[in-house]
Design a protein around this motif. Structure first.
Motif, PDB file in Angstrom:
ATOM      1  N   ARG A 133     107.712  11.319  49.808  1.00  0.00           N
ATOM      2  CA  ARG A 133     107.846  12.356  50.837  1.00  0.00           C
ATOM      3  C   ARG A 133     109.267  12.917  50.868  1.00  0.00           C
ATOM      4  NH1 ARG A 133     104.620  15.700  52.641  1.00  0.00           N
ATOM      5  NH2 ARG A 133     105.324  15.708  54.809  1.00  0.00           N
ATOM      6  N   ARG A 134     110.261  12.052  50.740  1.00  0.00           N
ATOM      7  CA  ARG A 134     111.656  12.523  50.698  1.00  0.00           C
ATOM      8  C   ARG A 134     111.878  13.445  49.511  1.00  0.00           C
ATOM      9  NH1 ARG A 134     112.784   7.061  52.034  1.00  0.00           N
ATOM     10  NH2 ARG A 134     113.380   6.616  49.873  1.00  0.00           N
ATOM     11  N   ARG A 135     111.104  13.250  48.475  1.00  0.00           N
ATOM     12  CA  ARG A 135     111.220  14.070  47.268  1.00  0.00           C
ATOM     13  C   ARG A 135     110.456  15.385  47.419  1.00  0.00           C
ATOM     14  NH1 ARG A 135     110.158  10.197  42.615  1.00  0.00           N
ATOM     15  NH2 ARG A 135     112.151   9.368  43.344  1.00  0.00           N
ATOM     16  N   GLY A 136     109.711  15.536  48.511  1.00  0.00           N
ATOM     17  CA  GLY A 136     108.985  16.771  48.753  1.00  0.00           C
ATOM     18  C   GLY A 136     107.558  16.776  48.265  1.00  0.00           C
ATOM     19  N   THR A 137     107.038  15.624  47.870  1.00  0.00           N
ATOM     20  CA  THR A 137     105.666  15.533  47.378  1.00  0.00           C
ATOM     21  C   THR A 137     104.683  15.698  48.524  1.00  0.00           C
ATOM     22  OG1 THR A 137     106.427  13.979  45.686  1.00  0.00           O
ATOM     23  CG2 THR A 137     104.054  14.101  46.071  1.00  0.00           C
ATOM     24  N   GLY A 138     103.611  16.431  48.283  1.00  0.00           N
ATOM     25  CA  GLY A 138     102.601  16.669  49.305  1.00  0.00           C
ATOM     26  C   GLY A 138     101.873  15.399  49.706  1.00  0.00           C
ATOM     27  N   LEU A 139     101.471  15.345  50.969  1.00  0.00           N
ATOM     28  CA  LEU A 139     100.808  14.156  51.487  1.00  0.00           C
ATOM     29  C   LEU A 139      99.507  13.859  50.758  1.00  0.00           C
ATOM     30  CD1 LEU A 139     100.831  11.900  53.582  1.00  0.00           C
ATOM     31  CD2 LEU A 139      99.689  13.457  55.182  1.00  0.00           C
ATOM     32  N   GLY A 140      98.749  14.890  50.442  1.00  0.00           N
ATOM     33  CA  GLY A 140      97.478  14.688  49.754  1.00  0.00           C
ATOM     34  C   GLY A 140      97.653  14.003  48.413  1.00  0.00           C
ATOM     35  N   PHE A 141      98.670  14.418  47.659  1.00  0.00           N
ATOM     36  CA  PHE A 141      98.918  13.812  46.353  1.00  0.00           C
ATOM     37  C   PHE A 141      99.397  12.370  46.509  1.00  0.00           C
ATOM     38  CE2 PHE A 141     101.522  13.035  42.512  1.00  0.00           C
ATOM     39  CZ  PHE A 141     100.546  13.273  41.557  1.00  0.00           C
ATOM     40  N   ILE A 142     100.196  12.121  47.533  1.00  0.00           N
ATOM     41  CA  ILE A 142     100.666  10.748  47.777  1.00  0.00           C
ATOM     42  C   ILE A 142      99.485   9.829  48.083  1.00  0.00           C
ATOM     43  CG2 ILE A 142     101.997   9.288  49.352  1.00  0.00           C
ATOM     44  CD1 ILE A 142     103.950  11.624  49.672  1.00  0.00           C
ATOM     45  N   VAL A 143      98.573  10.293  48.914  1.00  0.00           N
ATOM     46  CA  VAL A 143      97.386   9.497  49.244  1.00  0.00           C
ATOM     47  C   VAL A 143      96.577   9.222  47.983  1.00  0.00           C
ATOM     48  CG1 VAL A 143      95.187   9.506  50.490  1.00  0.00           C
ATOM     49  CG2 VAL A 143      97.277  10.289  51.629  1.00  0.00           C
ATOM     50  N   LEU A 144      96.423  10.242  47.140  1.00  0.00           N
ATOM     51  CA  LEU A 144      95.688  10.068  45.882  1.00  0.00           C
ATOM     52  C   LEU A 144      96.332   8.992  45.023  1.00  0.00           C
ATOM     53  CD1 LEU A 144      93.610  10.968  43.724  1.00  0.00           C
ATOM     54  CD2 LEU A 144      95.279  12.695  43.007  1.00  0.00           C
ATOM     55  N   MET A 145      97.652   9.060  44.857  1.00  0.00           N
ATOM     56  CA  MET A 145      98.345   8.092  44.026  1.00  0.00           C
ATOM     57  C   MET A 145      98.267   6.685  44.624  1.00  0.00           C
ATOM     58  SD  MET A 145      99.195   9.849  41.479  1.00  0.00           S
ATOM     59  CE  MET A 145     100.115   8.589  40.601  1.00  0.00           C
ATOM     60  N   CYS A 146      98.378   6.584  45.933  1.00  0.00           N
ATOM     61  CA  CYS A 146      98.269   5.266  46.573  1.00  0.00           C
ATOM     62  C   CYS A 146      96.888   4.656  46.328  1.00  0.00           C
ATOM     63  CB  CYS A 146      98.542   5.379  48.069  1.00  0.00           C
ATOM     64  SG  CYS A 146     100.282   5.636  48.477  1.00  0.00           S
ATOM     65  N   GLY A 147      95.863   5.503  46.357  1.00  0.00           N
ATOM     66  CA  GLY A 147      94.518   5.014  46.069  1.00  0.00           C
ATOM     67  C   GLY A 147      94.395   4.488  44.657  1.00  0.00           C
ATOM     68  N   ILE A 148      94.973   5.212  43.709  1.00  0.00           N
ATOM     69  CA  ILE A 148      94.934   4.788  42.308  1.00  0.00           C
ATOM     70  C   ILE A 148      95.647   3.443  42.139  1.00  0.00           C
ATOM     71  CG2 ILE A 148      95.823   5.324  40.007  1.00  0.00           C
ATOM     72  CD1 ILE A 148      95.325   8.290  40.677  1.00  0.00           C
ATOM     73  N   TYR A 149      96.821   3.327  42.740  1.00  0.00           N
ATOM     74  CA  TYR A 149      97.592   2.095  42.552  1.00  0.00           C
ATOM     75  C   TYR A 149      97.026   0.927  43.347  1.00  0.00           C
ATOM     76  CZ  TYR A 149     100.904   4.789  39.878  1.00  0.00           C
ATOM     77  OH  TYR A 149     101.465   5.561  38.904  1.00  0.00           O
ATOM     78  N   THR A 150      96.307   1.216  44.418  1.00  0.00           N
ATOM     79  CA  THR A 150      95.632   0.144  45.138  1.00  0.00           C
ATOM     80  C   THR A 150      94.552  -0.475  44.265  1.00  0.00           C
ATOM     81  OG1 THR A 150      96.107   1.099  47.303  1.00  0.00           O
ATOM     82  CG2 THR A 150      94.244  -0.421  47.174  1.00  0.00           C
ATOM     83  N   THR A 151      93.911   0.327  43.444  1.00  0.00           N
ATOM     84  CA  THR A 151      92.923  -0.200  42.490  1.00  0.00           C
ATOM     85  C   THR A 151      93.567  -1.232  41.582  1.00  0.00           C
ATOM     86  OG1 THR A 151      91.689   1.881  42.538  1.00  0.00           O
ATOM     87  CG2 THR A 151      91.287   0.415  40.683  1.00  0.00           C
ATOM     88  N   ALA A 152      94.764  -0.914  41.090  1.00  0.00           N
ATOM     89  CA  ALA A 152      95.484  -1.881  40.254  1.00  0.00           C
ATOM     90  C   ALA A 152      95.914  -3.091  41.063  1.00  0.00           C
ATOM     91  CB  ALA A 152      96.698  -1.203  39.621  1.00  0.00           C
ATOM     92  N   ARG A 153      96.420  -2.851  42.266  1.00  0.00           N
ATOM     93  CA  ARG A 153      96.891  -3.945  43.130  1.00  0.00           C
ATOM     94  C   ARG A 153      95.774  -4.958  43.390  1.00  0.00           C
ATOM     95  NH1 ARG A 153     100.915  -4.627  47.171  1.00  0.00           N
ATOM     96  NH2 ARG A 153     101.737  -2.545  46.785  1.00  0.00           N
ATOM     97  N   LEU A 154      94.546  -4.466  43.502  1.00  0.00           N
ATOM     98  CA  LEU A 154      93.394  -5.330  43.777  1.00  0.00           C
ATOM     99  C   LEU A 154      92.824  -5.988  42.525  1.00  0.00           C
ATOM    100  CD1 LEU A 154      91.525  -3.109  46.400  1.00  0.00           C
ATOM    101  CD2 LEU A 154      92.934  -5.136  46.833  1.00  0.00           C
ATOM    102  N   GLY A 155      93.443  -5.708  41.370  1.00  0.00           N
ATOM    103  CA  GLY A 155      92.989  -6.326  40.129  1.00  0.00           C
ATOM    104  C   GLY A 155      91.777  -5.668  39.515  1.00  0.00           C
ATOM    105  N   LEU A 156      91.560  -4.386  39.819  1.00  0.00           N
ATOM    106  CA  LEU A 156      90.351  -3.696  39.349  1.00  0.00           C
ATOM    107  C   LEU A 156      90.612  -2.703  38.221  1.00  0.00           C
ATOM    108  CD1 LEU A 156      88.829  -2.925  42.871  1.00  0.00           C
ATOM    109  CD2 LEU A 156      88.309  -4.861  41.356  1.00  0.00           C
ATOM    110  N   ALA A 157      91.860  -2.675  37.696  1.00  0.00           N
ATOM    111  CA  ALA A 157      92.207  -1.657  36.696  1.00  0.00           C
ATOM    112  C   ALA A 157      92.545  -2.239  35.330  1.00  0.00           C
ATOM    113  CB  ALA A 157      93.391  -0.825  37.197  1.00  0.00           C
ATOM    114  N   GLY A 158      92.298  -3.523  35.145  1.00  0.00           N
ATOM    115  CA  GLY A 158      92.771  -4.164  33.927  1.00  0.00           C
ATOM    116  C   GLY A 158      91.745  -4.353  32.824  1.00  0.00           C
ATOM    117  N   ARG A 159      90.539  -3.834  32.996  1.00  0.00           N
ATOM    118  CA  ARG A 159      89.505  -4.057  31.977  1.00  0.00           C
ATOM    119  C   ARG A 159      89.845  -3.328  30.684  1.00  0.00           C
ATOM    120  NH1 ARG A 159      84.270  -1.627  31.113  1.00  0.00           N
ATOM    121  NH2 ARG A 159      84.620  -0.307  32.946  1.00  0.00           N
TER     122      ARG A 159
END
Length: 294
Positions: A231-257
């Motif tokens: 956000r400090r960098r000026g990134t839109g909230l919608g894109f931040i939410v999208l990226m957080c969703g993607i990385y949460t998949t990895a955080r939960l161990g669901l992206a390593g197949r």
């Protein structure tokens, strides 16, 4: 299969590599973009292609774009609704397009929340042959989205915890798309496309450090820390939410197949993270120009 292939999203992360790979294979390439004049200067591999105006949100551009087309590389731009993409696929089928290769995401067949799930169902329901390219996380996102953190902070700054990701190189995806659209045997198939290994972001940072010959760390930020920096960098909230969703998949161990589909189609081992960083090392140097997201 030979003939004419229309590439949508041709200036994007994967589409540009589809254009380049098709240029080296039999048949004609048509590039559909919103601004044909601009594309001529940004897509060197499109020099011999038929560049036409195309916009998912302007149905009046659809007919001319698919006229005489045999194969279609279909990709959903992040800002375009799934309904528009699916409606275009159905229109392409009615216009006589014989084969649609759709760039989807790994696990889309089971995840009813992602737009790719809905698009896949409508593509499969057409009379055209289909190939679903379910791709893992693009290595190029580390350049196009996170380059600033590497250059300015010597960090891989993503909220992925200790989860592993089976990163895939967009260059390999471009080659795979060209193969499935120009060779027989890929009709009505779905492929799970990954790189050759799954890495956590501590391991990714280690590869960056080795190749760039400087220390790159992974501080393992929280979702809130990641969002605040973006956000400090000026990134839109919608894109931040999208990226957080993607990385949460990895955080939960669901992206390593890791699968063997990429290697089977390419006939070689897909590129690994070291090959990616080697290829783009200059762009991760502090004195190189900033790369923008396509």
């Amino acid at each position: 299969m030979t003939g004419t292939v229309l590439v949508t999203g041709a200036t994007g992360t994967v589409g540009r590599h589809v254009v380049g790979a098709l240029a080296d294979r039999p048949g004609d390439v048509r590039v559909g973009v919103r601004d044909p004049e601009a594309a001529q200067s940004t897509l060197p591999d499109a020099a011999d292609a038929d560049v036409v105006e195309f916009d998912f949100e302007k149905p009046e551009t659809w007919g001319p774009a698919v006229a005489g087309v045999d194969g279609l590389f279909l990709v959903r731009p992040p800002t375009v609704g799934d309904g528009d993409v699916a409606a275009f696929a159905e229109a392409a089928d009615r216009a006589g397009v014989a084969h649609i290769a759709y760039l989807s995401t790994l696990g889309a067949e089971k995840n009813v929340l992602v737009p790719h799930h809905r698009i896949e169902k409508r593509v499969v329901a057409t009379d055209a042959a289909h190939t679903l390219l379910r791709a893992s996380f693009f290595m190029q996102n580390l350049l196009e989205v996170h380059r600033t953190d590497v250059v300015e902070h010597d960090e891989i700054f993503v909220p992925a915890g200790d989860g592993k990701t089976s990163f895939v190189d967009a260059r390999d995806l471009g080659e795979i798309a060209a193969i499935v659209l120009t060779e027989s045997g890929h009709e009505n198939r779905a492929y799970d496309l990954t790189g050759p290994e799954a890495l956590d972001y501590h391991e990714v940072a280690s590869v960056f450090s080795d190749v760039l010959e400087r220390s790159i760390t992974y501080p393992r930020p929280s979702v809130l820390e990641f969002g605040a920096r973006m956000r400090r960098r000026g990134t839109g909230l919608g894109f931040i939410v999208l990226m957080c969703g993607i990385y949460t998949t990895a955080r939960l161990g669901l992206a390593g197949r890791v699968t063997g589909d990429s290697q089977r189609i390419l006939g070689r081992r897909p590129r690994d993270m070291r090959a990616f960083v080697d290829a783009y090392a200059d762009e991760f140097r502090a004195d190189s120009e900033t790369t923008t997201v396509s």
